[in-house]
Every structure is written in C-alpha cells, then in structure tokens.
Design a protein around this motif. Structure first.
Motif: not given
Length: 267
Positions: A135-146
C-alpha cells in the motif's frame, strides 16, 4: 524503553476537532506522532490543528464526513502526501441521538448507523488499503475504534446508539482477524469509554431528563456516577491515554479486543 512513544509515526484522528478526539490528538502528539485532525467541523478542526502546531507538532487538518467514501479517499491521500505516511488511525467520530424506542425517529437511527458504523467501517477499509504491504504507506500500523460503555450495559433511552457501538465492537474483532489472516501487519482494537462530560455526554443527560427517565439532567449524571465504582465521570484525558496505549508498542500483542475505560461501570 518508553513503549508509549510514537516517534516518527503518522496518525489520523476522526472527530478530532473537539472532545475526546482533540484530547487524543494532543496525547499522540506529546508521544511524538505527527497528527492529522479530521472533522466535519472545519473551523474547530483548523483551530485545534493550529493549537498543536503552535507547540511545534507537525499537524494538518483534513475535512472529512466519515459516512462519505469519497471523503475518506481524499482524506487518506492528503494525510499520506502531507505527513509522508499513515501508521495510526483513531476512528473517534460518532454521534448520539437519544430516544425511547416507542418514539424512535428512523432518520436519527439511520444517521447514527451512517456515522458510527459505516464511518468506522470505511475508516478501517481505507486504512487497511494503505497500511498493508504494497500500500502507499505499507508499514502496517494500529487502528483504534471508539465504541462505548453503551455496548456493554443496558441503559434506557439509547437503544439505537447502543446498537451502533455494539456493532463497532464486533467489526473491530473481525477486522483484527482479517488483518492477521491476510498478513496486513495492522492491529485493530477498540475503546469503550464511560460517560464523559463533553457536549455529547451532557446532551445525553439533558435528553434523559426530557424523556422522563430522571427528574433532572443533574440527577441523570448522579445516576451514572452511582453506577460507576470509581465514583466519578470520565475525563477526556482518561480516554486519550488509553487510546495512546493501544497505538503504541506497549500494546504490540493486544489485538482484536475491547478496552473498557469506564471506571468500572460496565463491569
């Protein structure tokens, strides 16, 4: 080693103009992240971004109606172009419209599902697309939903809101499972805040009194405090610090879960 630092990471916070969203933007910025504040309220969002920039934080504002997919595509592309990537998404934008079921306006119910459920789902969708390998960022990451304590307790007058926040909890767990199965390198968790005295939280107290559930807004708040072992309402900083934890390396093995930050109300 400080596992709460976010040095070099780029974060997008929806509903970041005020309340929990603004407190989260501040907490992530203090931890070293570059921050993009997304909101439908451009004036408040730009003011919040400007306040962070005044403290030397790399910050931008992006207009975003979370229920609009084209807005998501534009917002994510802008964040990547402006900040150089996307490592953290906080799906904080949400609305609450109280009603007894016997009086429930269907248009209010649809709008809550549009913002709280569809908005969160679109955020996950577009974050996955840019964060995953290739992907354009392509480094993985973290998502936090409220989500909300409303997903874990029974409280009259908020059936529709409770349904939307229960959906956020389920979507979170499935998103984490899909990301793991497909090798996206993205953790997905959610936070369930208790009642916080933001504009939305205090409107709930007023609505509860108007629906005849409590004699006054003050007694509605007192009723919530009485149900809370910690003996007080939450503060925006309480929620923001929990979100920060889930975004950081200290939570590297926390995935697909719901963290209650409600003073024990949902226990």
């Amino acid at each position: 080693m400080d596992n709460h630092h976010l040095n070099g990471r780029r974060a997008l916070i929806t509903g970041g103009a005020s309340g929990i969203g603004a407190a989260t933007a501040e907490a992530l910025a203090r931890a070293g992240a570059d921050v993009a504040i997304a909101d439908i309220d451009a004036i408040a969002g730009q003011a919040t971004a400007a306040a962070l920039r005044a403290h030397g934080v790399a910050t931008t504002f992006v207009p975003l109606d979370v229920a609009d997919e084209a807005d998501w595509e534009r917002a994510v592309a802008t964040v990547i172009e402006t900040l150089g990537g996307l490592d953290v998404l906080v799906n904080n934008a949400g609305i609450e419209r109280s009603s007894l079921l016997i009086d429930q306006p269907i248009e209010d119910l649809r709008r809550m599902f549009d913002v709280n459920v569809i908005g969160t789902t679109l955020g996950i969708k577009h974050a996955f697309r840019v964060m995953k390998p290739g992907g354009p960022a392509g480094q993985g990451g973290a998502i936090v939903n409220i989500a909300s304590v409303a997903a874990t307790i029974v409280f009259p007058g908020i059936a529709g809101y409770s349904a939307t926040k229960s959906a956020v909890d389920r979507i979170t767990r499935i998103a984490a499972a899909e990301a793991g199965k497909l090798g996206y390198g993205v953790r997905v968790n959610c936070v369930c805040p208790g009642l916080v005295p933001t504009a939305m939280g205090m409107k709930l107290a007023v609505d509860c009194a108007a629906m005849g559930l409590f004699p006054s807004p003050e007694e509605a708040v007192a009723g919530v405090v009485q149900l809370t072992p910690s003996g007080r309402l939450g503060a925006v900083a309480d929620i923001a610090e929990a979100i920060l934890f889930l975004c950081g390396d200290g939570a590297r093995f926390v995935n697909g879960t719901s963290l209650s930050v409600d003073g024990g109300m949902g226990s």
